[in-house]
Design a protein around this motif. Structure first.
Motif, PDB file in Angstrom:
ATOM      1  N   LEU A  60       0.902  -1.048  -0.004  1.00 18.02           N
ATOM      2  CA  LEU A  60      -0.104   0.065  -0.028  1.00 18.02           C
ATOM      3  C   LEU A  60       0.785   1.435  -0.072  1.00 18.02           C
ATOM      4  CD1 LEU A  60      -2.658  -1.019   2.479  1.00 18.02           C
ATOM      5  CD2 LEU A  60      -2.688  -1.169  -0.226  1.00 18.02           C
ATOM      6  N   GLY A  61       2.118   1.026   0.286  1.00 14.92           N
ATOM      7  CA  GLY A  61       3.009   2.161   0.251  1.00 14.92           C
ATOM      8  C   GLY A  61       3.600   2.310  -1.050  1.00 14.92           C
ATOM      9  N   LYS A  62       3.609   1.532  -2.109  1.00 14.38           N
ATOM     10  CA  LYS A  62       4.111   1.647  -3.065  1.00 14.38           C
ATOM     11  C   LYS A  62       3.117   2.622  -4.031  1.00 14.38           C
ATOM     12  CE  LYS A  62       5.827  -2.972  -3.477  1.00 14.38           C
ATOM     13  NZ  LYS A  62       7.059  -3.366  -3.956  1.00 14.38           N
ATOM     14  N   GLU A  63       4.061   3.665  -4.536  1.00 11.65           N
ATOM     15  CA  GLU A  63       3.337   4.868  -5.327  1.00 11.65           C
ATOM     16  C   GLU A  63       2.227   4.113  -6.555  1.00 11.65           C
ATOM     17  OE1 GLU A  63       5.691   8.251  -6.149  1.00 11.65           O
ATOM     18  OE2 GLU A  63       6.255   8.103  -4.099  1.00 11.65           O
ATOM     19  N   SER A  64       2.942   3.058  -7.109  1.00 14.64           N
ATOM     20  CA  SER A  64       2.208   2.476  -8.533  1.00 14.64           C
ATOM     21  C   SER A  64       0.768   2.035  -7.941  1.00 14.64           C
ATOM     22  CB  SER A  64       2.727   1.429  -8.918  1.00 14.64           C
ATOM     23  OG  SER A  64       3.138   0.383  -8.285  1.00 14.64           O
ATOM     24  N   VAL A  65       0.642   1.478  -6.453  1.00 16.40           N
ATOM     25  CA  VAL A  65      -0.448   0.983  -5.934  1.00 16.40           C
ATOM     26  C   VAL A  65      -1.360   1.732  -5.766  1.00 16.40           C
ATOM     27  CG1 VAL A  65      -1.473  -0.453  -4.066  1.00 16.40           C
ATOM     28  CG2 VAL A  65       0.680  -1.261  -5.226  1.00 16.40           C
ATOM     29  N   GLN A  66      -0.792   3.006  -5.058  1.00 10.76           N
ATOM     30  CA  GLN A  66      -1.728   4.175  -5.004  1.00 10.76           C
ATOM     31  C   GLN A  66      -2.347   4.462  -6.325  1.00 10.76           C
ATOM     32  OE1 GLN A  66       0.610   7.087  -2.658  1.00 10.76           O
ATOM     33  NE2 GLN A  66       1.721   5.493  -1.593  1.00 10.76           N
ATOM     34  N   ASN A  67      -1.892   4.613  -6.919  1.00 10.58           N
ATOM     35  CA  ASN A  67      -2.310   5.119  -8.278  1.00 10.58           C
ATOM     36  C   ASN A  67      -3.539   4.394  -8.829  1.00 10.58           C
ATOM     37  OD1 ASN A  67      -0.850   7.268  -9.154  1.00 10.58           O
ATOM     38  ND2 ASN A  67       1.009   6.014  -9.660  1.00 10.58           N
ATOM     39  N   ILE A  68      -3.809   3.324  -8.422  1.00  7.12           N
ATOM     40  CA  ILE A  68      -5.014   2.430  -8.795  1.00  7.12           C
ATOM     41  C   ILE A  68      -6.112   3.265  -8.136  1.00  7.12           C
ATOM     42  CG2 ILE A  68      -6.175   0.264  -8.431  1.00  7.12           C
ATOM     43  CD1 ILE A  68      -3.662  -1.337  -7.794  1.00  7.12           C
ATOM     44  N   ILE A  69      -6.092   3.785  -7.270  1.00 14.22           N
ATOM     45  CA  ILE A  69      -7.264   4.724  -6.830  1.00 14.22           C
ATOM     46  C   ILE A  69      -7.537   5.737  -7.617  1.00 14.22           C
ATOM     47  CG2 ILE A  69      -8.023   6.131  -4.956  1.00 14.22           C
ATOM     48  CD1 ILE A  69      -7.255   4.043  -2.707  1.00 14.22           C
ATOM     49  N   ALA A  70      -6.241   6.463  -7.984  1.00 10.72           N
ATOM     50  CA  ALA A  70      -6.318   7.679  -8.794  1.00 10.72           C
ATOM     51  C   ALA A  70      -7.007   7.084 -10.098  1.00 10.72           C
ATOM     52  CB  ALA A  70      -4.998   8.129  -8.986  1.00 10.72           C
TER      53      ALA A  70
END
Ligand code: BG6
Length: 431
Positions: A175-185
């Motif tokens: 969840l700290g990976k920026e690419s994973v946060q991008n899923i929400i975006a």
């Protein structure tokens, strides 16, 4: 952002995580000024190390030469404590700076087996190092959080007798990976994408984390856990939940967690026929060398799941992960009903989205332009430590998410014996 100096206490201070992840992350956060000069880092382990030895151990762990010296700017201590007995925590209380008087901020990072979490918390409570009323006594729990639904629920009960949920941070470093946060975006930033993700349009979803490395020196832990509990219970189910969840009413932590739990509740194990387990060939030798018991532990798992709500019923969902596979990558592949159309969300090492329409790559959206120059965007642990210090909770796992994930995994484990099992050549593809 906190303006105060911080005391950061790592239980498991000489472990793999402290060495590989926490030391470099800390160094970077000192550099950024997130961790103030004058802060203290106390590593606790059973090893016989002086403060100087420990400082050297941490500094050596920071690979980037330019970054090493930042750790010199904080106080580093080592305590030799057998923390499997809560009474031994008294030594920590003697060593801590007089925080109560000066209003110090503390983060306790429990990078130990989950079985030790209650003992450590009891010790902290007994010696008045935490209390439910504390404002900034944050407790961080590294995964795994239990080994099945029963042990995880029991753990929660014990923890909540001592600490308030508002001070608890459960780590899932994906969840700290920026690419994973991008899923929400990606999902909620574009209406078009949001409306495409349902059973009217989608045939199949594959969530994949393949690794080229083997189990390494974590063999004794891994031999009891295997890929389903080590990876699917946390990282893969979190990725799936992020992809499938509905848009939260507000993009705030509690609402995001509510939506993730809602979707996890709809997920169940599908069937054994389309699932596959495997073990890389040299695993057997590794066990022999370490004199560990030979087990049918899976180092590869491909599991079919169902999502039983209106929106996704009928979509085939596969989670796949394994060690000693031909390539290292994390990706989500969405196959549409029209077999010529596909979206691939690359999470690592590339961070981009490929949109394929009528069999042609129509677009490639780069999610990390800097990755051309360095292999990855900011390290996940650096991101997570910063969030802990700043008391932001989106990127941590709530207790009910853990509960649902273990429910799903328990279901898989109950049927595990019926799932086909193969031995695969090291660095080959079993499926
Ligand atoms: C950890 C697992 O949580 O994630 C490991 O315990 C795995 O077995 C690791 O290797 C993978 O993380 P990353 O960030 O290297 O893909």
């Amino acid at each position: 952002m906190t303006k105060e100096a911080l005391t950061f206490i790592i239980f498991g201070g000489t472990g793999d995580l402290a060495k590989r992840k926490l030391a470099p992350a800390f160094s970077e956060l000192i550099h950024e000024g997130v961790v103030k000069k004058g802060s203290t880092l106390i590593g606790i382990s059973r090893e016989n190390l002086s403060d100087e030895d420990y400082k050297h151990f941490l500094i050596k762990s920071v690979k980037d030469v330019k970054e090493k010296h930042h750790l010199e700017e904080i106080n580093i201590k080592h305590l030799r404590i057998d923390f499997s007995k809560s009474k031994n925590i008294e030594q920590l209380s003697e060593a801590l700076p007089s925080c109560e008087v000066e209003g110090c901020n503390r983060v306790y990072y429990l990078a130990t087996s989950y079985k030790l979490f209650p003992k450590i918390l009891e010790g902290l409570k007994k010696f008045k190092l935490i209390s439910k009323k504390d404002i900034f006594n944050r407790i961080v729990f590294e995964k795994p959080f239990g080994e099945n639904l029963k042990s995880s629920d029991a753990l929660e009960k014990k923890i909540h007798k001592i600490v308030d949920e508002k001070n608890v941070f459960r780590i899932d470093h994906y969840l700290g990976k920026e690419s994973v946060q991008n899923i929400i975006a990606l999902k909620f930033g574009s209406k078009g994408f949001q409306h495409l993700i349902d059973n009217e349009h989608i045939e199949q979803i594959n969530v994949i984390i393949d690794e080229t490395l083997g189990v390494g020196n974590r063999l004794s832990y891994y031999n009891d856990f295997g890929a389903i509990k080590d990876m699917i219970q946390n990282h893969l189910l979190q990725l799936l939940a992020l992809l499938l969840m509905d848009k939260p009413k507000e993009l705030i932590s509690e609402k995001i967690h509510d939506e993730k739990v809602k979707i996890l509740k709809e997920i169940s194990f599908s069937n054994v026929e389309n699932s596959l387990l495997g073990q890389y060939k040299s695993y057997k030798e590794e066990l022999k060398e370490r004199k560990l018991k030979r087990k049918k532990t899976e180092t590869f798992a491909k599991i079919e799941l169902n999502c039983n709500n209106e929106k996704y019923k009928g979509v085939k969902i596969f989670l796949r992960t394994g060690k000693k596979l031909p390539h290292r990558y994390g990706k989500i592949i969405i196959d549409f009903k029209n077999p010529q159309n596909k979206i691939i969300i690359n999470l690592q090492p590339n961070e981009d989205i490929e949109i394929i329409i009528d069999g042609k790559k129509l677009d490639k959206i780069d999610l990390c332009p800097d990755c051309k120059f360095s292999p990855n965007s900011r390290d996940a642990y650096e991101v997570l430590l910063k969030e802990i210090i700043n008391d932001k909770r989106n990127l941590f796992v709530r207790r009910d998410e853990i509960h649902e994930a273990w429910r799903i995994v328990d279901e898989i484990v109950r049927k595990k014996k019926e799932i086909p099992f193969v031995i695969y050549e090291d660095c080959s593809n079993p499926s």
